[in-house]
Design a protein around this motif. Sequence first.
Motif, PDB file in Angstrom:
ATOM      1  N   ALA A  18       0.853  -1.181   0.000  1.00 53.60           N
ATOM      2  CA  ALA A  18       0.000   0.000   0.000  1.00 53.60           C
ATOM      3  C   ALA A  18       0.890   1.232   0.000  1.00 53.60           C
ATOM      4  N   CYS A  36      -0.476  -7.431  -5.124  1.00 54.84           N
ATOM      5  CA  CYS A  36      -1.390  -6.292  -5.239  1.00 54.84           C
ATOM      6  C   CYS A  36      -0.620  -5.051  -4.816  1.00 54.84           C
ATOM      7  N   LEU A  38      -1.076  -0.924  -4.373  1.00 52.51           N
ATOM      8  CA  LEU A  38      -1.991   0.216  -4.319  1.00 52.51           C
ATOM      9  C   LEU A  38      -1.165   1.480  -4.145  1.00 52.51           C
ATOM     10  N   SER A  40      -0.435   5.701  -4.393  1.00 52.24           N
ATOM     11  CA  SER A  40      -1.103   6.985  -4.188  1.00 52.24           C
ATOM     12  C   SER A  40      -0.633   7.967  -5.255  1.00 52.24           C
ATOM     13  N   HIS A  62      -3.318  -0.652  -8.728  1.00 50.62           N
ATOM     14  CA  HIS A  62      -4.271   0.459  -8.755  1.00 50.62           C
ATOM     15  C   HIS A  62      -3.574   1.711  -8.238  1.00 50.62           C
ATOM     16  N   THR A  63      -3.871   2.843  -8.870  1.00 47.28           N
ATOM     17  CA  THR A  63      -3.374   4.118  -8.372  1.00 47.28           C
ATOM     18  C   THR A  63      -4.561   4.949  -7.904  1.00 47.28           C
ATOM     19  N   PHE A  64      -4.477   5.407  -6.688  1.00 50.26           N
ATOM     20  CA  PHE A  64      -5.486   6.270  -6.096  1.00 50.26           C
ATOM     21  C   PHE A  64      -5.006   7.704  -6.334  1.00 50.26           C
ATOM     22  N   GLU A  86     -12.071   6.093  -0.165  1.00 49.46           N
ATOM     23  CA  GLU A  86     -10.920   5.503  -0.843  1.00 49.46           C
ATOM     24  C   GLU A  86     -10.163   4.553   0.080  1.00 49.46           C
ATOM     25  N   GLY A  90      -9.650   0.758  -0.813  1.00 49.41           N
ATOM     26  CA  GLY A  90      -8.332   0.136  -0.794  1.00 49.41           C
ATOM     27  C   GLY A  90      -8.312  -1.145   0.015  1.00 49.41           C
ATOM     28  N   THR A  93     -10.212  -3.861  -1.726  1.00 48.87           N
ATOM     29  CA  THR A  93      -9.389  -4.404  -2.811  1.00 48.87           C
ATOM     30  C   THR A  93      -8.414  -5.443  -2.262  1.00 48.87           C
TER      31      THR A  93
END
Length: 102
Positions: A18, A36, A38, A40, A62-64, A86, A90, A93
Amino acid sequence: VVSYSCGSDSKFSAAAEAHPAMVDPNDAPNIAVPLCLLASKDEDAEAVKAFEKALKVPSQVHTFDDQVHGFMAARGDLTDEKVRAEYERGYQTLLDFFQKYL
């Protein structure tokens, strides 16, 4: 740390990162378990894309885009509805990813 602990001799079956600091695409080919990631808005977008492209294992990246580094940890302002949504997305996910690969 995740990249270094998930090589061919890893005791892990899957892993997640993360908002990882210092994403290095050269680490990706050595990862041997589903991953996975994640990101930012504060992670280098080009490095994240190159990292994803270099992965040889099942992955979710994934990009937040509107969240700061640390939004899923101590830096997340959970009093802000967007940040909280979000944050929850996250973690959902991650739960879905681990349910699939563990």
